[in-house]
Every structure is written in C-alpha cells, then in structure tokens.
Design a protein around this motif. Structure first.
Motif, PDB file in Angstrom:
ATOM      1  N   LEU B  21       0.864  -1.174   0.000  1.00  0.00           N
ATOM      2  CA  LEU B  21       0.000   0.000   0.000  1.00  0.00           C
ATOM      3  C   LEU B  21       0.904   1.230   0.000  1.00  0.00           C
ATOM      4  O   LEU B  21       1.807   1.347   0.835  1.00  0.00           O
ATOM      5  N   GLN B  22       0.624   2.119  -0.934  1.00  0.00           N
ATOM      6  CA  GLN B  22       1.480   3.290  -1.062  1.00  0.00           C
ATOM      7  C   GLN B  22       0.884   4.484  -0.315  1.00  0.00           C
ATOM      8  O   GLN B  22      -0.337   4.665  -0.267  1.00  0.00           O
ATOM      9  N   CYS B  23       1.766   5.278   0.268  1.00  0.00           N
ATOM     10  CA  CYS B  23       1.363   6.510   0.941  1.00  0.00           C
ATOM     11  C   CYS B  23       2.420   7.565   0.674  1.00  0.00           C
ATOM     12  O   CYS B  23       3.621   7.287   0.815  1.00  0.00           O
ATOM     13  N   ALA B  24       1.967   8.750   0.322  1.00  0.00           N
ATOM     14  CA  ALA B  24       2.893   9.858   0.092  1.00  0.00           C
ATOM     15  C   ALA B  24       2.279  11.144   0.632  1.00  0.00           C
ATOM     16  O   ALA B  24       1.060  11.313   0.614  1.00  0.00           O
ATOM     17  N   GLN B  25       3.152  12.033   1.113  1.00  0.00           N
ATOM     18  CA  GLN B  25       2.681  13.346   1.574  1.00  0.00           C
ATOM     19  C   GLN B  25       3.639  14.417   1.063  1.00  0.00           C
ATOM     20  O   GLN B  25       4.850  14.194   0.958  1.00  0.00           O
ATOM     21  N   ASP B  26       3.080  15.576   0.751  1.00  0.00           N
ATOM     22  CA  ASP B  26       3.879  16.658   0.184  1.00  0.00           C
ATOM     23  C   ASP B  26       3.906  17.865   1.112  1.00  0.00           C
ATOM     24  O   ASP B  26       4.082  19.000   0.664  1.00  0.00           O
ATOM     25  N   MET B  27       3.731  17.623   2.409  1.00  0.00           N
ATOM     26  CA  MET B  27       3.697  18.712   3.377  1.00  0.00           C
ATOM     27  C   MET B  27       4.994  18.796   4.169  1.00  0.00           C
ATOM     28  O   MET B  27       5.084  19.558   5.134  1.00  0.00           O
ATOM     29  N   ASN B  28       5.973  17.996   3.792  1.00  0.00           N
ATOM     30  CA  ASN B  28       7.269  17.962   4.472  1.00  0.00           C
ATOM     31  C   ASN B  28       7.124  17.587   5.953  1.00  0.00           C
ATOM     32  O   ASN B  28       7.860  18.098   6.808  1.00  0.00           O
ATOM     33  N   HIS B  29       6.160  16.710   6.221  1.00  0.00           N
ATOM     34  CA  HIS B  29       5.958  16.251   7.596  1.00  0.00           C
ATOM     35  C   HIS B  29       6.971  15.169   7.949  1.00  0.00           C
ATOM     36  O   HIS B  29       7.204  14.245   7.170  1.00  0.00           O
ATOM     37  N   ASN B  30       7.527  15.276   9.151  1.00  0.00           N
ATOM     38  CA  ASN B  30       8.479  14.258   9.586  1.00  0.00           C
ATOM     39  C   ASN B  30       7.779  12.952   9.967  1.00  0.00           C
ATOM     40  O   ASN B  30       8.285  11.871   9.726  1.00  0.00           O
ATOM     41  N   TYR B  31       6.610  13.084  10.610  1.00  0.00           N
ATOM     42  CA  TYR B  31       5.975  11.911  11.180  1.00  0.00           C
ATOM     43  C   TYR B  31       4.931  11.348  10.235  1.00  0.00           C
ATOM     44  O   TYR B  31       4.133  12.082   9.666  1.00  0.00           O
ATOM     45  N   MET B  32       4.944  10.036  10.097  1.00  0.00           N
ATOM     46  CA  MET B  32       3.935   9.349   9.288  1.00  0.00           C
ATOM     47  C   MET B  32       3.464   8.103  10.009  1.00  0.00           C
ATOM     48  O   MET B  32       4.203   7.520  10.822  1.00  0.00           O
ATOM     49  N   TYR B  33       2.214   7.706   9.717  1.00  0.00           N
ATOM     50  CA  TYR B  33       1.552   6.644  10.474  1.00  0.00           C
ATOM     51  C   TYR B  33       0.734   5.774   9.523  1.00  0.00           C
ATOM     52  O   TYR B  33       0.192   6.268   8.536  1.00  0.00           O
TER      53      TYR B  33
END
Lengths: 109, 115
Positions: B21-33
């Motif tokens: 499952l792919q997840c990406a964020q473009d907010m330059n957040h350090n934490y991901m869950y």
C-alpha cells in the motif's frame, strides 16, 4: 494501556439541534484530539485539545484533564455534520494515539 | 498541496498474496503513520515513523512491514495476506511541535478485501 470510552454510541438529531459528545479516558494524557469521519470515510482533525477550551465555528471542545474527560459541542447542527466523531488520546512523547469507538451522528433535514 | 495520498483505493487479494500500500505526503511532515480501521471500530496503529530511516511498531504490527527511505513516502507491505487483514487502511502524517504533540492529517484510505 489507556482506555477510551465515548458516549453516546449513536445519536440522531434534527437539523438545528445542539449536541454534546463525551470522551472519557482512564489515565493521564497530554495529547487529545477530536476527529470527524464523514460518510465517505474521510478523516478530518477537528481539535487538538489536551486541556482547556477551543472553538471553531459551530464546534467547540473542552477537556478537563484532571477529571479525565473531554466534551465536543455541536451547535445548530447541519446535515453535513453527519458521520462518526472519534476521540483519540496519547501520553508522553509517544506518538501513538489510542482511539475510542466513536459516536455515530445522523442529522436529519 | 495534495496533502496525503494513498494508492490503491480498493484492492482484492487472495489468501497468501502480497501487496504494498502506497502513501505519500507533500507537506514535508516528519511523522507518518499507518492505521487500520475494522467495521464499527476506531483506528488501530500499525506502524509509525518519526523520520526517514526510522520506524517503530504500533499496536497491531504483526503481518505488516514498513520502510521509510524518504520524507515523502511511507509504504506498507503485507506479506502472505490473511482474511484477518481485511480492513480499511489509513495513512496519516504530522509535523513535530514542541512537546511532541501534533495534529494528524489523513489520506483517503485503502479498502482491502482478502478472500
């Protein structure tokens, strides 16, 4: 671990009514967040409120950390408020959030 | 900003198959869950990451693996899928604030059915 209990489990309102949702937690926390999950499944953060009171439009929240509960107030409810409201808590510098089972709200026109 | 994106939206797997499952964020957040949500239940944390190269287990990590090679991406790997992994999977991200408490932003979810 921390237990999170939300009440009521289900709520049906007529448009324009007010409501109060409750979140009880079993241990001290320093992270408490309220989320809304709309009928299409999207989760939106409403409040980060480990203590004190905050307001955002028709929504407000109060957390009394010493008594281990938080309240979410919805005033003048609208059909778009329908969905499930979750309370999630955490403690220390731990990023793990423990989630309640939610309150399912249906607002009828 | 696109925020947090997840792919695919829906997938059917046979028992024993694997998938990512792919997840990406473009907010330059350090934490991901990564969370899973079973019907009528709240979310349960599977894994989380506080930065590239750093991951840690949540409440229900068994049967899953993660990696975090970049700030933007946080894929979740299912090996040997089982019916118990039928669920909706949510990815979230947050930005560290003083005191360690951050608002989490969620992706739209991936609905997985294992038959």
């Amino acid at each position: 671990g921390i237990q999170v209990e939300q009440s009521p489990p289900d709520l049906i309102l007529q448009e324009g009514a007010n409501s109060t949702l409750r979140c009880n937690f079993s241990d001290s926390v320093n992270n408490l967040q309220w989320f809304h999950q709309n009928p299409w499944g999207q989760l939106i953060n409403l409040f980060y409120i480990p203590s004190g009171t905050k307001q955002n439009g028709r929504l407000s929240a109060t957390t009394v950390a010493t008594e281990r509960y938080s309240l979410l107030y919805i005033s003048s409810s609208q059909t778009t408020d329908s969905g499930v409201y979750f309370c999630a808590v955490g403690r220390g510098n731990n990023r793990k959030l423990i989630w309640g089972l939610g309150t399912s709200l249906a607002v009828n026109p | 900003n696109a925020g947090v994106t997840q792919t695919p939206k829906f997938r059917i797997l046979k028992i024993g198959q694997s998938m990512t499952l792919q997840c990406a964020q473009d907010m330059n957040h350090n934490y991901m869950y990564w969370y899973r949500q079973d019907p009528g239940m709240g979310l349960k944390l599977i894994y989380y990451s506080v930065g590239a190269g750093i991951t840690d287990k949540g409440e229900v990590p068994n049967g899953y693996n993660v990696s975090r090679s970049t700030t933007e991406d946080f894929p979740l790997r299912l090996e040997l899928a089982a019916p118990s992994q039928t669920s909706v999977y949510f990815c979230a991200s947050s930005y560290p604030r003083r005191g360690g408490h951050e608002t989490q932003y969620f992706g739209p979810g991936t609905r997985l059915l294992v038959l």
